[in-house]
Design a protein around this motif. Structure first.
Motif, short mmCIF file in Angstrom:
data_model
loop_
_atom_site.label_atom_id
_atom_site.label_comp_id
_atom_site.label_asym_id
_atom_site.label_seq_id
_atom_site.Cartn_x
_atom_site.Cartn_y
_atom_site.Cartn_z
N VAL A 79 10.47 -6.27 -17.39
CA VAL A 79 9.47 -5.66 -16.51
C VAL A 79 10.13 -4.59 -15.65
N ALA A 80 9.67 -3.34 -15.83
CA ALA A 80 10.36 -2.19 -15.26
C ALA A 80 10.53 -2.29 -13.75
N ILE A 81 9.48 -2.68 -13.02
CA ILE A 81 9.60 -2.61 -11.56
C ILE A 81 10.55 -3.64 -10.98
N MET A 82 10.95 -4.65 -11.79
CA MET A 82 11.85 -5.67 -11.27
C MET A 82 13.30 -5.22 -11.31
N HIS A 83 13.60 -4.13 -12.00
CA HIS A 83 14.99 -3.81 -12.27
C HIS A 83 15.38 -2.47 -11.67
N VAL A 84 16.66 -2.25 -11.58
CA VAL A 84 17.18 -1.01 -11.05
C VAL A 84 16.53 0.15 -11.80
N GLY A 85 15.72 0.93 -11.13
CA GLY A 85 15.00 1.96 -11.85
C GLY A 85 14.68 3.14 -10.97
N SER A 86 13.55 3.72 -11.19
CA SER A 86 13.23 4.98 -10.53
C SER A 86 12.20 4.82 -9.42
N LEU A 87 12.41 3.86 -8.57
CA LEU A 87 11.60 3.74 -7.35
C LEU A 87 10.11 3.74 -7.65
N TYR A 88 9.75 3.09 -8.73
CA TYR A 88 8.36 3.08 -9.18
C TYR A 88 7.44 2.48 -8.12
N ALA A 89 7.74 1.24 -7.74
CA ALA A 89 6.87 0.54 -6.80
C ALA A 89 6.98 1.12 -5.40
N VAL A 90 8.15 1.65 -5.06
CA VAL A 90 8.32 2.26 -3.74
C VAL A 90 7.42 3.49 -3.61
N ALA A 91 7.36 4.30 -4.68
CA ALA A 91 6.48 5.47 -4.66
C ALA A 91 5.03 5.05 -4.45
N ALA A 92 4.59 4.02 -5.21
CA ALA A 92 3.20 3.56 -5.09
C ALA A 92 2.92 3.04 -3.68
N THR A 93 3.84 2.21 -3.16
CA THR A 93 3.62 1.61 -1.85
C THR A 93 3.60 2.67 -0.75
N SER A 94 4.49 3.66 -0.85
CA SER A 94 4.54 4.71 0.17
C SER A 94 3.22 5.46 0.27
N GLY A 95 2.67 5.84 -0.89
CA GLY A 95 1.41 6.57 -0.88
C GLY A 95 0.29 5.74 -0.29
N CYS A 96 0.25 4.46 -0.64
CA CYS A 96 -0.79 3.57 -0.11
C CYS A 96 -0.65 3.41 1.40
N LEU A 97 0.61 3.35 1.86
CA LEU A 97 0.88 3.20 3.28
C LEU A 97 0.44 4.44 4.05
N VAL A 98 0.71 5.63 3.48
CA VAL A 98 0.27 6.88 4.11
C VAL A 98 -1.25 6.90 4.22
N LEU A 99 -1.92 6.52 3.12
CA LEU A 99 -3.38 6.49 3.13
C LEU A 99 -3.90 5.56 4.23
N ALA A 100 -3.39 4.33 4.23
CA ALA A 100 -3.89 3.34 5.19
C ALA A 100 -3.55 3.72 6.62
N GLY A 101 -2.33 4.29 6.81
CA GLY A 101 -1.92 4.70 8.14
C GLY A 101 -2.79 5.82 8.69
N LEU A 102 -3.01 6.86 7.87
CA LEU A 102 -3.87 7.97 8.30
C LEU A 102 -5.27 7.46 8.61
N HIS A 103 -5.78 6.55 7.76
CA HIS A 103 -7.12 6.00 7.98
C HIS A 103 -7.19 5.23 9.30
N ALA A 104 -6.11 4.53 9.63
CA ALA A 104 -6.08 3.77 10.89
C ALA A 104 -6.12 4.71 12.09
N PHE A 105 -5.57 5.93 11.93
CA PHE A 105 -5.59 6.91 13.02
C PHE A 105 -6.85 7.78 12.98
#
Lengths: 231, 231, 231
Positions: A150-176
């Motif tokens: 499973v790709a996201i479990m292993h040393v790779g290209s920040l797959y899940a970090v990219a997804a989480t960052s975008g979601c965090l930006v969305l939710a953060g902006l929405h909160a403001f």
């Protein structure tokens, strides 16, 4: 937080499904494992990448899966998979296109997941979690079904970090107080850019064990096994 | 059976999540597969063990996942994973502690799952099933995602039996009118004790095929392959 | 489409569960992987094949799983698994019986899934999808849990095609006004017959890559590894 239920426009949702189906089928067509995928297997991967994100999101939110409320989702995902299969030999040469499509697909599923979760009244942290699961869930299902690590479990290209960052930006902006559409666009851009930069510069997270400064075991095996599918 | 909906106190639920996150991260940090886990992979395992049981329980019961109704669950699971990662090199030396934590975590998730199912009006047998799935589900997800053989399917240490026994004791006592809190405590003790005894005395279930008195094929391979991660 | 909610009679549902449990346990008892299954593992496979289809269907439809509303489903699946385990050495010699049972089980789960989805008002295409997922879902779970390559993804015996065809016949006939029971029987016959014919004549789908007329890499390995469980 409890604004009138946010509705993702059908065309946007179907675009994400089509891009996912296309990208999934191209990936699957290039797959060389111990056993080969047949037509159906390739189509299933395409359908799964196209529809998996939305299904996982709606399961986590305990709402009736929107992808099963209309014929269009499955027809779109199947058609995109077929196109992906037919064009696979062309598209695999355009590797940059595939990577770009993939980045866009996870960005779209992440943004749709987080905004739907916020619209249903979830707090910020779980809304980001639902978005991240929707973004990477299709890929996890794919890896499990074809028997890849499973790709996201292993040393790779920040797959899940990219997804989480975008979601965090969305939710953060929405909160403001930023309107949800503007916040969603910002989130999609952030995920896509991080993912593309990670691929281009080949960034990866440090391994867990480097924390402990353990000596790395010598990793040469006594017998080198040449697997047929690597030859 | 249809008493006012049983509410697991938040502190108890978060304690189970934290213990699961800690135990999952320590397990993951010690994981040596074909490919290594990065920071994110270790954190994901911790979050999955901490939150997986509750998610599976609520999916089976078709209720909105309680772990996504508040920021605290994800924050607790993530913090516990980080602590588990940082202390991994210390904690892995305390193997007894890890085994004990693991036994307690499955006992807690089993008890919470069964009592919630009973509170929602499920009959005894499916209530025990939901509890057992909640108890072992996180571990199954972990094994699938990191590509290990799924522990509960194979000759092992009575993992699922311990979970099911505790859930059965809880549901049985409840059926005889014992208050749910007392029944839950009895169930937690039963699961923890069976699991610890199974580990200590290395008990396992007989293999299926011994039923048939088949001759065991000689299990030596023509070439001994020394895998790097076993060396 | 919105007729009074279609109810699958309990005896029919339990028959499917029992056949699934029996067939799953016989399969699992014959399983020889890297690590062996114990009693519990065999029973779990039986329960999963017997109940997995119904659980997946109800998760996708976002309704409370009917298999958890009564004690009978789990008791039936468990009893059928035990019978399957005890009779495994007899039944594995009757290979035709196992293949026939398997074909009937996927046909039943497919028909129940599609008709329930139609009764809940789903359009034709997603109703067929839910039926197909219910039909093959138990087998996918089984393959993932025991670490086999997932059968439906690979060149095989038109497993998913058989399931989908039967569901499509059911939903198509229903759309033209045929009563649901008659449509369901037609669907069950179609799936069973296609699946049996595919096994008998060893039909499989062409591989994806034959589309591209790529040269097949020579598939002989430098070292032939004799795995113990193949010896």
């Amino acid at each position: 937080m409890t604004e009138p239920i946010f509705v993702i426009p059908l065309w946007a949702d179907l675009t994400a499904v089509a891009l996912g189906g296309l990208q999934g089928a191209v990936f699957a067509a290039g797959f060389r494992g111990q056993r080969r995928l047949d037509f159906l297997g390739v189509a299933l991967i395409g359908i799964m990448i196209g529809m998996g994100g939305g299904l996982i999101r709606d399961l986590l939110l305990n709402v009736t899966p929107v992808t099963l409320q209309s014929n269009w989702y499955l027809l779109t995902a199947t058609a995109a998979s077929l196109v992906g299969m037919l064009l696979a030999s062309v598209l695999t040469r355009l590797n940059a296109l595939i990577v770009g499509l993939d980045a866009l697909v996870i960005a779209l599923f992440g943004a749709f997941g987080t905004s739907k979760a916020l619209a249903l009244g979830l707090p910020l942290v779980p809304a980001v979690f639902v978005g991240a699961c929707a973004a990477v869930g299709g890929g996890v299902l794919r890896d499990v079904l074809v028997g890849l690590p499973v790709a996201i479990m292993h040393v790779g290209s920040l797959y899940a970090v990219a997804a989480t960052s975008g979601c965090l930006v969305l939710a953060g902006l929405h909160a403001f107080g930023v309107p949800i559409v503007a916040a969603a666009i910002a989130g999609i851009v952030v995920t896509t850019v991080i993912r593309l930069l990670a691929v281009i510069f080949d960034v990866s997270l440090p391994e867990q064990r480097m924390l402990h400064r353990r000596k790395v075991a010598v990793e040469t095996s006594a017998i080198t096994i040449i697997k047929p599918d690597e030859a």
